[in-house]
Design an enzyme around this catalytic site. Sequence first.
Site, mmCIF file in Angstrom:
data_model
loop_
_atom_site.group_PDB
_atom_site.id
_atom_site.type_symbol
_atom_site.label_atom_id
_atom_site.label_comp_id
_atom_site.label_asym_id
_atom_site.label_seq_id
_atom_site.Cartn_x
_atom_site.Cartn_y
_atom_site.Cartn_z
ATOM 1 N N ASN A 151 49.371 32.338 41.698
ATOM 2 C CA ASN A 151 48.589 33.570 41.797
ATOM 3 C C ASN A 151 48.627 34.102 43.224
ATOM 4 O O ASN A 151 48.102 33.462 44.142
ATOM 5 C CB ASN A 151 47.132 33.321 41.395
ATOM 6 C CG ASN A 151 46.262 34.550 41.646
ATOM 7 O OD1 ASN A 151 46.254 35.480 40.856
ATOM 8 N ND2 ASN A 151 45.550 34.578 42.770
ATOM 9 N N GLU A 152 49.309 35.208 43.426
ATOM 10 C CA GLU A 152 49.289 35.997 44.656
ATOM 11 C C GLU A 152 49.872 35.296 45.877
ATOM 12 O O GLU A 152 49.662 35.754 47.002
ATOM 13 C CB GLU A 152 47.872 36.513 44.954
ATOM 14 C CG GLU A 152 47.370 37.497 43.907
ATOM 15 C CD GLU A 152 46.017 38.123 44.232
ATOM 16 O OE1 GLU A 152 45.381 37.705 45.233
ATOM 17 O OE2 GLU A 152 45.591 39.014 43.487
ATOM 18 N N ASP A 153 50.637 34.229 45.686
ATOM 19 C CA ASP A 153 51.255 33.591 46.848
ATOM 20 C C ASP A 153 52.383 34.441 47.423
ATOM 21 O O ASP A 153 52.572 34.485 48.650
ATOM 22 C CB ASP A 153 51.775 32.197 46.477
ATOM 23 C CG ASP A 153 50.637 31.214 46.221
ATOM 24 O OD1 ASP A 153 49.468 31.615 46.350
ATOM 25 O OD2 ASP A 153 50.915 30.058 45.887
ATOM 26 N N HIS A 180 49.118 43.388 40.533
ATOM 27 C CA HIS A 180 47.671 43.277 40.638
ATOM 28 C C HIS A 180 47.201 44.561 41.322
ATOM 29 O O HIS A 180 47.513 44.782 42.492
ATOM 30 C CB HIS A 180 47.266 42.053 41.461
ATOM 31 C CG HIS A 180 47.559 40.756 40.785
ATOM 32 N ND1 HIS A 180 47.179 39.535 41.317
ATOM 33 C CD2 HIS A 180 48.198 40.462 39.627
ATOM 34 C CE1 HIS A 180 47.572 38.556 40.508
ATOM 35 N NE2 HIS A 180 48.192 39.113 39.473
#
Length: 899
Positions: free
Chosen positions: A432-434, A503
Site C-alpha cells: 500500500n502506497e510504497d 488513490h
Amino acid sequence: MAIRTIIPLDDKQRWTFRQADCSPSEWMKVRDMPTNVHVDLLHNGIISDPFIGKRENECQWVGEKTWVYRGTFPTPTVDSGEQTVLAFDGLDTYATVVLNGQEILRSKDMFIPERVAVTTILRSEEENILEITFDSTYLIGKKLVEQHPDHSWGCWNGDPSRLAVRKAQYHYGWDWGPCLLTCGPWRPIKLEIYHSRISDLYFTTEVGKSLRSAEVVAKAEVEGGGDGDEVIFEISLEGKMIGIERVTVEKCFATATFKSQNPILWYPHTYGEQPLYVLSATLCRKEVLLDTASKRFGLRRAKVIQRKLDDAPGTTFLFEVNNIPIFCGGSNWIPADSFTQSISLKKYRDWVKLAVDGNQVMLRAWGGGIFEEQDFYEACDEMGVLIWQDFLFACGNYPAHEEFLDLVKREAMENVKLLRHHPSIVIWSGNNEDYQYRETENLEYDPNDQDPENWLRTSFPARYIYEKILVDVTRELVPGTYYHFGSPYGGVDTTDPHVGDIHQWNVWHGKQEKYQDFDQLTGRFVSEFGMEAFPDFATVDSYLQDASPNTDRYPQSSTVDFHNKAAGHERRLASYLAENIPYTLEPFEQYIYCTQLMQAECVSSAYKLCKRQWKGPGQEYCSGALVWQLNDCWACTSWSIVDYYLRPKLAYFAVKRELQPITVGLKRTVHTTFADKYTRAFTKTVHKIEMWACNLSLDPYDAVVHVKTCNLVTGEQKEHDNLFTSLLLLPNRSTEISEFEIPESEKHMDKVLKLTDDHTTRSEEEQQTVVVVYLCNEDGEQIARAVNWPEPLKYAYLPKPKHINLKLVPNVRDLNRTHALGTGEDLKPPQTAGAIEISSDVPVKGFVLEVVEPKWGEDHNVAFEDRGFDLIPGEVISIGVRGLICGDEKRLTARYLGM
C-alpha cells in the site's frame, strides 16, 4: 495407528502471564486464549481501557517491556511411531519459546505459523510447562534501524522502526488509529499427535471460457508418509457427492483431477449465487485412517482485464468474473479492532453483511493490517464479496537485507497457502502506497532496469520484494490470480489516471479539490478516496466516559481531537464544512450530523461520477471505486463510513443508494458569460443539469424519465412534461440522457431585469431550485430517483417544514391478527413495524430519524433501512425498519439540514 489428534491449548485457567522483570509470585490470569498483553493487563486492572479519553498515552510503556506467558498441559498418550508437535498459529512478534526448561523456538514474524516437534521433551508424569517470552518489538526495531544505517529509513504514519519488523504496521499508530504495541500468543496454540498428516490440501481450478466446463486439480502434501499410503479425494456440493478419486501417495504428494460439465459457478452477490463445493481428503495406510482435511471452494473464472480503450489513452483495469465485467463499488477494510482477538465470528459476519446490505461488491484488505482470520474470508465467500488482498507493507521504504528478505518470502508463502482456496480473493497486491512514498522522497527507480540484483543496491531496495519475491510466490502458488505490484501502481507514476489504479486524495489531502468535481479526478480504478466525519454520538460518548460537560463534551475539545489521528484534520474538516454545509458547533449532536452529511455528499458525488464513466465495452473509463474506509479499529473520527461499534454513518447509506443496480445521476453546472468584452455588469448565467442513468444489472431496461422542480423560496412545484423522455438503459453501463437548463420560477419572472436580448441578471431566488428526477418502468413504477440541490448547500434557502408525517406500517407477517372471540382485543402483542412512511410539506435535505426513548442508549436493535435521504413535497417515502412496533411514532424524532 490412530488418526491425527489435535488438542487446543486454549484453557485460560492453565495460562498466566507477567512482566519479565517482576518476581515469579506476580503471575496474573489471562482473560482468554488466544490473547495479547493489553487485553490481559486490562483484565487484571493494571491498565485502564486505552479506547477511553486519552488513556492510550498511559499505556505506552507496555510496548517497551518484555512479557512472559506460561501455560501448562498434561502429556497425552502417544503410541509408538507417533510424533507430537506444538503448533503456534501466530506469535506477536519476537518470541522465545521454552518447553520444560528447553528452548524450542525463536520466532520473529507475527504472521508466520510455526511448528516444533516436542515428542522427546514432553514429561512422562508431571505437567508440561510452556513459557513464551515476548521481547519488545519496538526496542528491537529501533536497534535494527541502527544496525542498517545505509538504508533510507522513512515512512508515513508511525515510527520508521516499524519497517524493520514483521508486525502489524497499524499497531504503531496510523492517521485513524492509536499506537498500541501489542504482544502475546495472538492466534491459537495446539498440540498435535500423529503418525502421518496432510500438511497441505490445495487445488487449482480452471473454468472454460464458455463456462460450460471446469477442471479441479486437487493436491495433498503428506508429512510422515509410508509405503502404500493413499489419499481419497472427494468433492461434494450441499452434501451431494460430485466425485471421488483414490490416489497413491508418491514422494509426499497425491494428486487427482476432476472434470465437470455445466458446473455451478460462484458469483459476486450482485450477479448470482455463491455455491461452495467441499474438497475433502482422507489419508489412509492399509485401510487405517490417519488424517482428514477439507476446504470449501467456489468455481469461478476471474480475470483482471487491461486492454486498450476505444477513444481514450491508457488501458482498462477491470475485474471480470464468469465473463461479466464488474464495476467494483466497495470499501477499504482495516483490522476491525486494535486487539484482533476481540473480533468474534459474529462480528466478522456482521461487518461483511453490512457491506453486502450496502450493495458493495468488493473489499480491499489493506496492507498495513493483518492477513485476516479465516472467518473474514469465509464470510466473504458465503456472501459473495470480492477481496482485493494486499501483502503487508504500507507507506514506507522497507529494507531488503538478506535476513529480512528470507523472512518476507517465508511469510508470503505461508499466508498465500493459508488463503489461496478462497474464491472471494481475486487479486493480490504487493503493498500500500510504497511506490507513492518512493516518488515523494525521490528514491531511485529505473523502470528500464530489469535486473533484480541491481534493485537491491538502490535507495528503494524493496522493489526486489514487490517485483521479484512476491511475483515468484504468487506465480508458484496462485498462478490463476492476478498479482499487482502495489496499490496504487501503473502508468507513468502512481497518479497516472490512465493505467492501473490510483488513490485519489486530492479531496481531503493534496490540493483539497471540491468533491463536486470528482469527475475530473477519477482514474481507471480508484482504490482509495474518502472524507472524514464524526461517528455516531453514542460512539463519541463511549470515549468521553471520563469527560466533564464543560471541558470535553464539545467538538473542539482536546479529548475529541485526540480521537482524530489525521494530521491537519482541524483545518481540513473545517474547510470542507465551511465550503459546503451551514453548520454550528452547538449542539454537539447537530455538528456531528453536519460532518456526516458532508461526508455523505462527498462519497455520493464520487460514486455517481465514477459510475458515469462505466460506459460499456471499450469505454470502461473507470471500473471501480473503493471508499476509504469501511470500518474503524477504535472509537474515533475518521474516514470510515461505519464506526467502531458497527453504527453506520450517513455516508454508508449514501453509498448504498449509489450502488443500487439502477440509478440516475445528476450534476449541476453554472455557466456565466458577459454581454461583451467591455462589460462586467451585463451577464448571462445559465444553470444546467447533466443527467445520466447507470444500469449495473445484466438486463436492458425500458425507462421513462420524469422531471420535477421545487423552488425553495417560493415553494412553487412543477412537473416538466417537455422534459419527459423514454429511453433504453443498456445493461452493465451508464447511459447519457440529456442536458437541460433549470427552469425558472414563474412567480419571480417579474424580478428578472431585462438588459439585452440574451443577457439578464437573475435574482438569487431563481437559483434556489431543487431538481428531482424519477426513472420509472413502463408500468409507472419508480425504479430510481435522484434529487439535486443548489450547491454549495450553505447558500441554499432551507425552508422549515410545518408538517413531517411519520407512519409506522405493520410487517407483512403481522397483518393476519387474531382477536378473542366476541372482543376486539388482540391475542398477539402489538404489531411489529416493517416500514415507516414519511412525507413533508417542503423539500428537506438529509432527513434522519432518531429514537429518543431512553432505552435507545442501551438497546441498539432499532435500525432503519435508509438514513440521510431527501424529502420532496408530494412524495411518501417508505423505508424498512426493525425494532419498532406500530404506535412507536412518539419515540421518534427527526434531524435534517437547517433545523
